[in-house]
Motif scaffolding. Structure first.
Motif, mmCIF file in Angstrom:
data_model
loop_
_atom_site.group_PDB
_atom_site.id
_atom_site.type_symbol
_atom_site.label_atom_id
_atom_site.label_comp_id
_atom_site.label_asym_id
_atom_site.label_seq_id
_atom_site.Cartn_x
_atom_site.Cartn_y
_atom_site.Cartn_z
ATOM 1 N N THR A 26 1.236 -1.413 -0.415
ATOM 2 C CA THR A 26 0.395 -0.517 -0.269
ATOM 3 C C THR A 26 0.594 1.198 -0.209
ATOM 4 O OG1 THR A 26 0.008 0.306 2.109
ATOM 5 C CG2 THR A 26 -1.768 -1.270 1.418
ATOM 6 N N ILE A 27 -0.002 1.988 -0.683
ATOM 7 C CA ILE A 27 0.869 3.710 -0.663
ATOM 8 C C ILE A 27 1.099 4.386 1.036
ATOM 9 C CG2 ILE A 27 -0.890 5.511 -0.393
ATOM 10 C CD1 ILE A 27 2.751 5.518 -2.618
ATOM 11 N N GLY A 28 0.505 3.881 1.962
ATOM 12 C CA GLY A 28 0.501 4.449 2.872
ATOM 13 C C GLY A 28 1.753 3.343 4.125
ATOM 14 N N GLY A 29 2.047 2.281 3.588
ATOM 15 C CA GLY A 29 2.464 1.413 4.506
ATOM 16 C C GLY A 29 4.169 1.709 3.792
ATOM 17 N N ASN A 30 4.421 1.680 2.500
ATOM 18 C CA ASN A 30 5.445 2.102 1.443
ATOM 19 C C ASN A 30 5.897 3.026 2.317
ATOM 20 O OD1 ASN A 30 7.031 4.005 -0.203
ATOM 21 N ND2 ASN A 30 6.751 1.877 -1.478
ATOM 22 N N LEU A 31 5.334 4.390 2.743
ATOM 23 C CA LEU A 31 5.783 6.099 3.216
ATOM 24 C C LEU A 31 6.179 5.596 4.819
ATOM 25 C CD1 LEU A 31 3.079 8.603 1.365
ATOM 26 C CD2 LEU A 31 5.342 7.832 0.508
ATOM 27 N N ALA A 32 5.488 4.987 5.448
ATOM 28 C CA ALA A 32 4.973 5.197 6.641
ATOM 29 C C ALA A 32 6.605 4.048 6.803
ATOM 30 C CB ALA A 32 4.346 4.817 7.317
ATOM 31 N N HIS A 33 6.900 3.184 6.306
ATOM 32 C CA HIS A 33 7.516 2.308 6.316
ATOM 33 C C HIS A 33 9.468 3.105 6.430
ATOM 34 C CE1 HIS A 33 10.636 -1.554 6.350
ATOM 35 N NE2 HIS A 33 10.390 -1.223 5.066
ATOM 36 N N ALA A 34 9.573 4.332 5.398
ATOM 37 C CA ALA A 34 10.741 5.041 5.072
ATOM 38 C C ALA A 34 11.710 4.054 5.208
ATOM 39 C CB ALA A 34 10.986 6.146 6.332
ATOM 40 N N ASP A 35 11.536 2.933 3.856
ATOM 41 C CA ASP A 35 12.915 2.355 3.450
ATOM 42 C C ASP A 35 13.081 3.660 2.404
ATOM 43 O OD1 ASP A 35 14.228 1.206 2.016
ATOM 44 O OD2 ASP A 35 13.271 -1.056 1.854
ATOM 45 N N PRO A 36 14.240 3.541 2.395
ATOM 46 C CA PRO A 36 14.810 4.820 1.427
ATOM 47 C C PRO A 36 14.836 4.252 0.352
ATOM 48 C CG PRO A 36 16.903 4.417 3.167
ATOM 49 C CD PRO A 36 15.713 3.200 3.439
ATOM 50 N N ALA A 37 14.973 2.392 -0.157
ATOM 51 C CA ALA A 37 15.105 2.392 -1.873
ATOM 52 C C ALA A 37 13.712 2.526 -2.406
ATOM 53 C CB ALA A 37 16.035 1.353 -1.690
#
Lengths: 169, 291
Positions: free
Chosen positions: B110-121
């Motif tokens: 998900t886009i929210g998971g993607n941003l909140a996870h904050a993996d720089p890659a």
């Protein structure tokens, strides 16, 4: 959803058309539920990190990795595994027949995932060209590197080419 | 994996309440493509997992009255890729999320998971930075918005406060005159994480100057970031090859990559220069509107 005293939770999920009601730990992964609790061992655990595609399943028709899903995340949803691809009378889907006729597998370990992924592709795009087949199937690895046969099998199913066609060694 | 209890949240308010009650013991679950890996590797060890997939409406993609596109946190990358509103207003975003990993991952992540996870890659942040995206969050002290530009704090760290939940990302639909170019440089396989990602946005001025621009980079620093010095070198000028080459060098000097299987730090710095220059050229190419 009520949790029992030991933290187990109730799960209702339809798998290959059959409704299952189970009580499972919150940490149970879908791949383990399918293989260990339901005995559906067609779905393989390959890399277990979402890369190889051996555990490909459909959740409400969408292609997903069973190794990356908590079983409780499919609460109330419908899961299709490789065991659900053939008709109830056992007759194979066009893709399954094409994989047999056109050499779509070698050792066979990746085949359930390849078939499920290809089934999702044809549901999404019934007439993919070869580039679309290759792009979609990128996530399903074959350690035997039998990709030509896999792509040929999917293409054969698309154009409705039945068994034979010179592929039966 | 230690046994944990699973709470399928029926509302955001319930999720906020559970997080507040359990503190560090509780973790949120969005699509699970990163979280389940962290669980299996023992890198997170929650006592309580709060599932967000049961919250109604959290995956909605809509256009608000002000013409902004609002993408709910639980919208999957696959859904964003194919959404008619996104394809119409933000083809550059559709293209970027369509290049993430594989179909399977895009159907779950998900886009929210993607941003909140904050993996720089991760792939989506640079294009969202180029679009001046804003995230919405809800927490114990209510709702607030956070500009994405100040959202990423460090590897796996964001500006979200303890107990706060990212609920949506908001983007203004750019005018048709604005040009974009995005790059995902993948020297290994197409489903890999990038060695470097670049998103360039050019707001042209009728006199040939670049009125405004964004150059955003991913996978080459502890956080996705804007190459501000490179932007400043171009803003207000009529671009020529020497100006772009100089700006690309400034982008290279702005990054802080680490060595890994996708390249040495030196290689990634140099690839930042090369791909920033190419993305700038593509975004400025006169005949081409690169989505």
């Amino acid at each position: 959803m009520a949790a029992s005293a030991d933290g187990r939770l109730a799960l209702r999920v339809t798998v290959n058309g059959t409704l299952h009601e189970l009580t499972i730990p919150g940490s149970r992964l879908l791949i383990d539920l399918l293989r260990d609790d339901l005995g559906l061992t067609g779905t393989k655990k390959g890399c277990a990190i979402g890369v190889c595609g051996a555990c490909s399943v459909l959740v409400d028709g969408e292609l997903m990795s069973a190794c990356l899903l908590l079983a409780l995340a499919v609460q109330g949803r419908s899961v299709t595994t490789v065991e659900g691809l053939a008709a109830p009378d056992g007759s194979l889907s066009a893709l399954q027949a094409a994989f047999i006729a056109h050499g779509g597998f070698q050792c066979g370990i990746c085949t359930p995932g390849q078939l499920v992924a290809a089934t999702a592709l044809l549901a999404h795009q019934p007439d993919p060209d070869e580039a679309e087949v290759r792009a979609w199937m990128t996530g399903n690895l074959c350690r035997c590197t039998g990709y030509l046969g896999i792509v040929a099998s999917i293409r054969a199913a698309v154009i409705g080419e039945g068994p034979a066609a010179g592929a039966g060694e | 994996m230690r046994p944990f209890s699973y709470v399928p949240a029926a509302s955001l308010e319930e999720a906020v309440g559970v997080l507040a009650r359990h503190g560090d013991e509780a973790h949120l679950l969005a699509g699970g493509t990163s979280f389940v890996l962290l669980l299996q590797q023992g890198l997170v060890d929650p006592g309580v997992v709060v599932g967000l997939s049961s919250v109604p409406g959290l995956n909605t993609i809509e256009r608000d009255g002000a013409g902004q596109l609002r993408i709910g946190a639980m919208a999957t990358l696959g859904r964003i890729e194919g959404d008619p509103l996104v394809r119409d207003a933000l083809p550059c975003l559709s293209e970027v999320v369509g290049r993430v990993a594989t179909v399977r991952i895009r159907n779950q992540a998900t886009i929210g998971g993607n941003l909140a996870h904050a993996d720089p890659a991760q792939d989506p942040p640079p294009i969202l930075l180029a679009l001046d995206a804003v995230v919405e969050a809800i927490g114990p002290s209510g709702r607030r918005t956070i500009p994405l530009d100040s959202f990423f704090v460090d590897v796996f760290e964001t500006a979200l406060a303890p107990g706060e939940i990212l609920t949506a990302v908001r983007v203004a639909a750019p005018s048709p005159a604005i040009r974009f170019a995005t790059v995902k440089f993948l020297p290994r396989t197409v489903d890999d994480f990038a060695t470097v990602t670049v998103a360039v946005r050019i707001d042209p001025s009728p006199d040939g100057r670049v009125a405004d621009l964004r150059i955003a980079l991913g996978a080459v620093a502890p956080v996705p970031l804007r190459a501000v010095a490179a932007e400043n070198a171009i803003r207000g000028h009529v671009p020529d090859e020497a100006l772009l080459a100089g700006a690309a060098e400034l982008a290279r000097d702005a990054v802080d990559p680490f060595d890994d299987v996708r390249g040495s730090a030196d290689y990634k710095r140099e690839m930042t220069r090369v791909w920033t220059l190419r993305a700038l050229r593509r975004a400025l190419a006169p005949s081409e509107r690169v989505a």
